[in-house]
Enzyme design. Structure first.
Site, PDB file in Angstrom:
ATOM      1  N   CYS A  97      86.420  16.334  33.597  1.00 29.70           N
ATOM      2  CA  CYS A  97      86.209  15.345  33.141  1.00 29.70           C
ATOM      3  C   CYS A  97      85.039  14.131  32.823  1.00 29.70           C
ATOM      4  CB  CYS A  97      87.365  14.855  33.990  1.00 29.70           C
ATOM      5  SG  CYS A  97      88.594  15.745  34.115  1.00 29.70           S
ATOM      6  N   ARG A 112      80.700  16.505  27.827  1.00 28.02           N
ATOM      7  CA  ARG A 112      81.406  16.410  28.497  1.00 28.02           C
ATOM      8  C   ARG A 112      82.488  18.019  27.780  1.00 28.02           C
ATOM      9  NH1 ARG A 112      79.603  15.106  33.656  1.00 28.02           N
ATOM     10  NH2 ARG A 112      81.227  16.056  34.454  1.00 28.02           N
ATOM     11  N   TRP A 163      89.440  16.519  30.503  1.00 24.78           N
ATOM     12  CA  TRP A 163      89.535  18.252  30.117  1.00 24.78           C
ATOM     13  C   TRP A 163      91.094  18.579  30.991  1.00 24.78           C
ATOM     14  CZ3 TRP A 163      88.980  23.353  32.009  1.00 24.78           C
ATOM     15  CH2 TRP A 163      88.240  24.360  31.679  1.00 24.78           C
ATOM     16  N   ASN A 171      89.080  13.669  39.727  1.00 21.42           N
ATOM     17  CA  ASN A 171      87.603  15.499  38.054  1.00 21.42           C
ATOM     18  C   ASN A 171      88.258  16.319  39.242  1.00 21.42           C
ATOM     19  OD1 ASN A 171      86.111  16.914  37.203  1.00 21.42           O
ATOM     20  ND2 ASN A 171      84.361  15.705  37.586  1.00 21.42           N
ATOM     21  N   GLY A 172      88.924  17.158  38.702  1.00 23.11           N
ATOM     22  CA  GLY A 172      88.053  18.498  39.626  1.00 23.11           C
ATOM     23  C   GLY A 172      89.517  18.960  39.608  1.00 23.11           C
ATOM     24  N   GLU A 224      72.632  35.750  23.998  1.00 24.43           N
ATOM     25  CA  GLU A 224      71.971  34.318  23.942  1.00 24.43           C
ATOM     26  C   GLU A 224      72.797  33.808  22.715  1.00 24.43           C
ATOM     27  OE1 GLU A 224      73.103  31.884  26.046  1.00 24.43           O
ATOM     28  OE2 GLU A 224      72.153  29.792  25.082  1.00 24.43           O
ATOM     29  N   LYS A 273      75.984  31.045  21.430  1.00 23.94           N
ATOM     30  CA  LYS A 273      75.721  30.065  21.165  1.00 23.94           C
ATOM     31  C   LYS A 273      76.268  30.217  19.120  1.00 23.94           C
ATOM     32  CE  LYS A 273      74.320  27.664  22.600  1.00 23.94           C
ATOM     33  NZ  LYS A 273      74.243  28.353  24.143  1.00 23.94           N
ATOM     34  N   GLU A 282      79.927  30.046  20.269  1.00 28.18           N
ATOM     35  CA  GLU A 282      80.802  28.596  21.281  1.00 28.18           C
ATOM     36  C   GLU A 282      81.054  27.876  19.726  1.00 28.18           C
ATOM     37  OE1 GLU A 282      78.580  27.124  24.031  1.00 28.18           O
ATOM     38  OE2 GLU A 282      77.159  27.769  23.690  1.00 28.18           O
ATOM     39  N   HIS A 331      77.644  54.731  20.358  1.00 30.21           N
ATOM     40  CA  HIS A 331      78.255  55.075  21.207  1.00 30.21           C
ATOM     41  C   HIS A 331      79.499  54.319  20.809  1.00 30.21           C
ATOM     42  CE1 HIS A 331      75.704  57.460  22.639  1.00 30.21           C
ATOM     43  NE2 HIS A 331      74.384  56.257  22.590  1.00 30.21           N
ATOM     44  N   LYS A 366      81.190  20.795  29.287  1.00 27.93           N
ATOM     45  CA  LYS A 366      79.520  21.009  29.609  1.00 27.93           C
ATOM     46  C   LYS A 366      79.242  21.252  30.696  1.00 27.93           C
ATOM     47  CE  LYS A 366      75.014  20.482  28.367  1.00 27.93           C
ATOM     48  NZ  LYS A 366      74.444  21.254  28.328  1.00 27.93           N
TER      49      LYS A 366
HETATM   50  O1  M6R Z   1      75.325  23.710  34.479  1.00 29.85           O
HETATM   51  P1  M6R Z   1      75.525  25.041  33.759  1.00 29.85           P
HETATM   52  O2  M6R Z   1      74.134  25.862  33.223  1.00 29.85           O
HETATM   53  O3  M6R Z   1      75.552  25.879  35.352  1.00 29.85           O
HETATM   54  O4  M6R Z   1      76.272  25.999  32.942  1.00 29.85           O
HETATM   55  C1  M6R Z   1      76.553  26.945  33.016  1.00 29.85           C
HETATM   56  C2  M6R Z   1      77.244  27.508  31.655  1.00 29.85           C
HETATM   57  O5  M6R Z   1      78.532  26.554  31.922  1.00 29.85           O
HETATM   58  C3  M6R Z   1      76.589  26.906  30.648  1.00 29.85           C
HETATM   59  O6  M6R Z   1      75.849  27.623  30.339  1.00 29.85           O
HETATM   60  C4  M6R Z   1      77.366  27.182  29.009  1.00 29.85           C
HETATM   61  O7  M6R Z   1      77.625  28.655  29.105  1.00 29.85           O
HETATM   62  C5  M6R Z   1      77.505  26.779  27.771  1.00 29.85           C
HETATM   63  N1  M6R Z   1      77.539  25.896  27.228  1.00 29.85           N
HETATM   64  C6  M6R Z   1      76.826  27.356  27.048  1.00 29.85           C
HETATM   65  O8  M6R Z   1      75.735  27.132  25.794  1.00 29.85           O
END
Ligand code: M6R
Length: 609
Positions: free
Chosen positions: A2, A27, A74, A100-101, A481, A485, A488, A504, A604
């Site tokens: 949040c 975020r 969030w 937050n949390g 990776e 991208k 997401e 396989h 984020k």
């Molecule tokens: O802040 P962090 O690098 O620990 O975050 C880890 C993941 O949450 C972060 O890399 C997430 O997968 C991204 N949204 C990917 O683009």
């Protein structure tokens, strides 16, 4: 996860905290709200949806206040509705809180409170915390004391920010686990969950430690430990300018951050590599420690995990140093076997990811050496690791991580070369590596010039129902990776595999509508990757190949080809391949009208486990 903002001072606090929330939009959130003082009561406005919804409700008529707190949520407990949005009042509407949390024991507390006659308007754990504070806030107890006592009754990882109309000259905040940063001004003070929100107002910040309580008035800031003892405040000066946390003419932060990668590559190496090709990583354990390390465990989530896979590839193939990579969220539950001579490396952009932090604490309990590869200075992971290498990528705002990944992989390469120097690993030509690494910024610039061609490809493939990301060696890790991208930000289902795995099972998913993207930057296995491509095409699948500039045959094999510059090392070629993959995902998402910087359901900084 949040966003939190708070301001007390001569400016219009409503405008300031709304602006701060806007700066925290990246975020990820689903509702937002604000509380501000109006005469002898607290006014609360909150709305589900985008911040603009809150803006519409809030600015119908001008609001002026000298104290306000605000929150973007969030959802965890209860869906994203107006009622569940923060702030929440205590039972007497004297106190408003944002949070937050997670309060883990909220159900038992709620039961207790309901039995005493408390009525709740939302399904949130936050409102329960507000009522617990309300119970402690009686008989002239100061707000900070009520917060301190209430916190002892709350279990979980949380930060709270409180205001009261009976003490209209202060904001109180509690940091238990989720991050809270205080911003120190002149005749004004503020707080936020993240530094970029504070930058237009102050560069002097103080990152609160866990289990501390802050009290902000317009002229003073005090911080206390959980027993009420005062803690000295040593502010940090933040160099980032406001522009580095703004879009700077780009349509989205993600695109801006993709374009920042050449600069980030320069920043990663700045001061760490000298003219004679020697890697200098100051402060990262003494040399004798490195010669003792017998294995490395890399622990991270999401993109940082993928960077960790690249780290493993480098450490094993170049240094012959045994390395495992773990998802942070699984690490603790596997009861990992940890050699006392091992090194645990925690990779995190935010430095606040709850699962990674929990794994770090487990390693510390077991007395394992810990090293952070972290972007955010002052973050929990950076502070709790024995040593930390900062990725120096600058603030990353887009939820989809791009430049942080590049920086993390570059740090792994530098760290690997440093270990090679210290351990005198035979056959590793550190100088040659360094000279290639120093070209990476220029080569990444060249990759960015491919954007026009990539847009054309994006137009052709944007409606695909499924996308495979495939490769061998380091290309297989970059494929993971690339796939993250696309899923997401463009919401297109992906399958990511080492190319040899297709036959396989996954090959069964290939149809004429499915696109397969092959990383072919490693010339030593290129023939085998082309064979895998042919197997896909034989089943009517279409293939896009990312290969290096010297490859003259790929155009005949693939349906689309992207050529990136070539370095001497497959590892670095694979890293460069992420740039066109990021651009491709970005443009597919853009053409499909997706919300690029705030993808649905995501945040984020993931501060809940
Ligand atoms: O802040 P962090 O690098 O620990 O975050 C880890 C993941 O949450 C972060 O890399 C997430 O997968 C991204 N949204 C990917 O683009």
């Amino acid at each position: 996860m949040c966003g939190i903002a708070g301001y007390i001072g001569p400016k219009n606090a409503v405008d300031v905290v709304f602006d701060q929330l806007k700066r925290l939009e990246y975020r990820g959130y689903d509702s937002a709200g604000i509380a501000y003082l109006q005469g002898d009561h607290i006014e609360v406005t909150k709305r589900a949806g985008k911040l603009s919804e809150l803006g519409k409700a809030l600015f119908e008529t001008p609001k002026i206040a000298q104290l306000a707190i605000a929150h973007s949520r969030w959802a965890t407990h209860g869906g994203p509705t107006n009622e569940n949005a923060h702030p929440h009042y205590d039972q007497f509407e004297r106190v408003a809180i944002i949070h937050n949390g997670i309060i883990e024991n909220y159900l038992e507390l709620k039961q207790e409170l309901v039995a005493k006659g408390h009525k709740f308007k939302s399904q949130t754990d936050t409102e329960v915390a507000a009522h617990v504070i309300g119970e402690e806030y009686a008989n002239g107890v100061p707000l900070e004391e009520a917060a301190r006592k209430a916190s002892k009754r709350l279990r979980g990882a949380f930060s709270l920010v409180l205001m009261s109309h009976t003490e209209p000259d202060k904001i109180v905040c509690v940091r238990n686990a989720s991050p809270l940063v205080l911003g120190l001004g002149n005749g004004e003070n503020m707080l936020a969950s993240d530094i970029p929100a504070l930058l237009p107002y102050t560069r002097e910040v103080f990152i609160m430690d866990e289990n501390t309580i802050g009290v902000l008035t317009k002229d003073s800031v005090h911080v206390y430990d959980s027993d009420g003892r005062s803690i000295p405040i040593k502010p940090m000066h933040i160099e980032w300018d406001v522009a580095s946390a703004e879009r700077g003419g780009f349509e989205h932060f993600m695109l801006k951050e993709i374009y920042e990668q050449p600069q980030v590559m320069r920043q990663v190496t700045a001061g760490r590599v000298d003219d004679s090709g020697v890697v200098r990583l100051e402060g990262v354990f003494n040399e004798n420690v490195w010669t003792e390390i017998d294995r490395v465990n890399i622990i991270a989530c999401g993109t940082a995990y993928h960077a960790g896979l690249m780290g493993k590839h480098f450490f094993e193939s170049t240094l012959r140093l045994p390395t495992d990579v773990y998802f942070s969220s699984e690490f603790r539950y596997g009861n990992p076997v940890l050699s006392p001579k091992s090194l645990a490396i925690f990779v995190s952009q935010s430095g606040e990811t709850a699962d990674t932090l929990a794994a770090l604490r487990l390693c510390k309990e077991r007395r394992i050496r810990t090293l952070g590869i972290v972007n955010v200075i002052g973050s929990s992971i950076a502070r709790e690791c024995d040593r930390t290498i900062f990725t120096q990528a600058g603030p990353e705002i887009s939820v989809a991580s791009t430049k942080a990944y590049t920086a993390q992989v570059m740090v792994f390469a530098l760290l690997g070369l440093y270990i090679a120097q210290v351990q005198e690993v035979p056959g590793v030509r550190v100088e040659e590596w360094v000279s290639e690494i120093m070209r990476m910024d220029a080569l990444a610039e060249e990759c960015l010039t491919l954007e026009t061609d990539i847009i054309k490809m994006a137009e052709e493939i944007k409606d695909m129902p499924l996308c495979f990301f495939l490769g061998r060696g380091a290309d297989a890790f970059v494929a993971m990776e690339g796939a993250l991208k696309l899923k997401e930000i463009a919401y297109i289902p992906t399958q990511e595999y080492p190319a040899g795995e297709m036959k396989h099972g996954p090959l069964a998913l290939i149809t004429d509508k499915v696109i397969s993207i092959f990383g072919c930057t490693d010339s030593t296995v290129r023939d085998k990757v082309v064979s895998n491509m042919k197997e896909v095409q034989a089943r009517a699948g279409k293939c896009l190949a990312i290969t290096t500039s010297d490859d003259t045959l790929m155009e005949q094999a693939a349906d689309w080809t992207i050529k990136i510059p070539k370095t001497k090392y497959d590892f670095l070629n694979a890293l460069l391949a992420i740039v066109p993959l990021q651009l491709l995902s970005y443009h597919i998402a853009r053409l499909n009208g997706c919300e690029i910087d705030q993808p649905r359901n995501l945040a984020k900084s993931v501060t809940v486990e």
